[in-house]
Design an enzyme around this catalytic site. Structure first.
Site: not given
Ligand code: PMP
Length: 283
Positions: A31, A144, A176, A200
């Protein structure tokens, strides 16, 4: 609401999602969330590029070219008269009798529709608190993927304790947040985790690095420990929806002087300037 389903835009009531869709059963898909400001998608090419990269990594071929996808997404914005918010788009491997392995011929299912939200100005101006947690995710965080179970568990934990985000720590190093990238500033040098398989590579992260280059502000793509994070002068997180957001507390410990940092605020204003006139900033 009008929704893109593969190559066609239909009313929400006419979208049919099969219960044997592998996205529904396995989270077998990918996505993106792209921000829309004043009716225009921001950094749409970069989001589409990352979408295609994620698709390639898991072996799904999108049902349209990048240019077709771009114009379809722009049509979703127009048809929904969306001025402020975002477009969510996802693609699953498609529908098949339930088993882990799949036939290569399955038809992927792409959908795109509007999200209605505004800039979180209060948190951006006042700063936020975050928690930390072990990074128990897999080692392909560069994809993702729709599989967000641990991310949502840890985002919910933050939310339940009145915090904005949970920051992950893997092998002592800050990777992250559940839906953000993390930056710290110490002695005017900005650091963030390198764009490898453990994070990511955020579109906002890349934009911030680009702005730092333009402004000749020193930075390093180098990971740092939780202790270094706690000892930082400034900490901020970035994402499509948060933009550049100051972090004032990590696990209840105050960062720097406890106020949104000067460099963080400068970066956010450079970012806001880029939204208004991307071509001027890019030169
Ligand atoms: N990391 C993760 C795990 C995310 O889900 C997101 C949000 N997409 C980000 C970082 C930030 O990426 P972006 O700036 O592209 O929104």
């Amino acid at each position: 609401m009008r929704v893109l389903v593969n190559n066609e835009i239909v009313h929400r009531e006419d979208v049919r999602i099969d219960f044997e869709d592998r996205g529904y059963q396995f989270g077998d898909g990918i996505y993106e969330v792209v921000r829309v400001y004043e009716g225009e998608a921001y950094e749409l090419n970069e989001h589409i590029h990352r979408f295609y990269r994620s698709a390639k990594e898991i072996g799904i071929t999108p049902p349209q070219s990048k240019n077709e996808m771009k114009s379809n997404i722009e049509d979703v914005i127009t048809e929904n008269k969306l001025l402020e918010g975002g477009i969510y788009f996802q693609m699953t491997r498609g529908v098949a009798p339930r088993k882990h392995q799949y036939e290569k011929e399955i038809e992927p299912k792409l959908i795109a529709y509007p999200l209605y939200f505004t800039r979180p100005e209060k948190q951006q101006n006042e700063g936020v608190s975050v928690l930390t947690a072990d990074d128990l995710r897999w080692h392909r965080c560069d994809i993702k993927s729709l599989n967000l179970l641990y991310n949502i568990m840890m985002k919910q934990k933050a939310h339940d304790s009145g915090s904005f985000e949970t920051i992950f720590i893997r092998d002592e190093l800050v990777t992250e947040g559940t839906s953000t990238n993390v930056f710290m500033i110490k002695d005017n040098v900005i650091s963030t985790h390198p764009a490898d398989n453990n994070i990511l590579n955020g579109i906002t992260r890349m934009k911030v690095l680009h702005l730092l280059n333009e402004e000749h502000i020193p930075y390093e793509e180098k990971s740092f420990t939780k202790q270094e994070l706690l000892d930082a002068d400034e900490v901020f997180i970035t994402s499509t929806t948060s933009e550049v957001m100051p972090v004032l507390k990590v696990d209840e410990q105050v960062i720097g002087n406890g106020l949104p940092g000067i460099l963080t605020k400068r970066l956010h204003s450079l970012f806001l300037h880029d939204i208004k006139s991307p071509e001027i900033v890019r030169g």
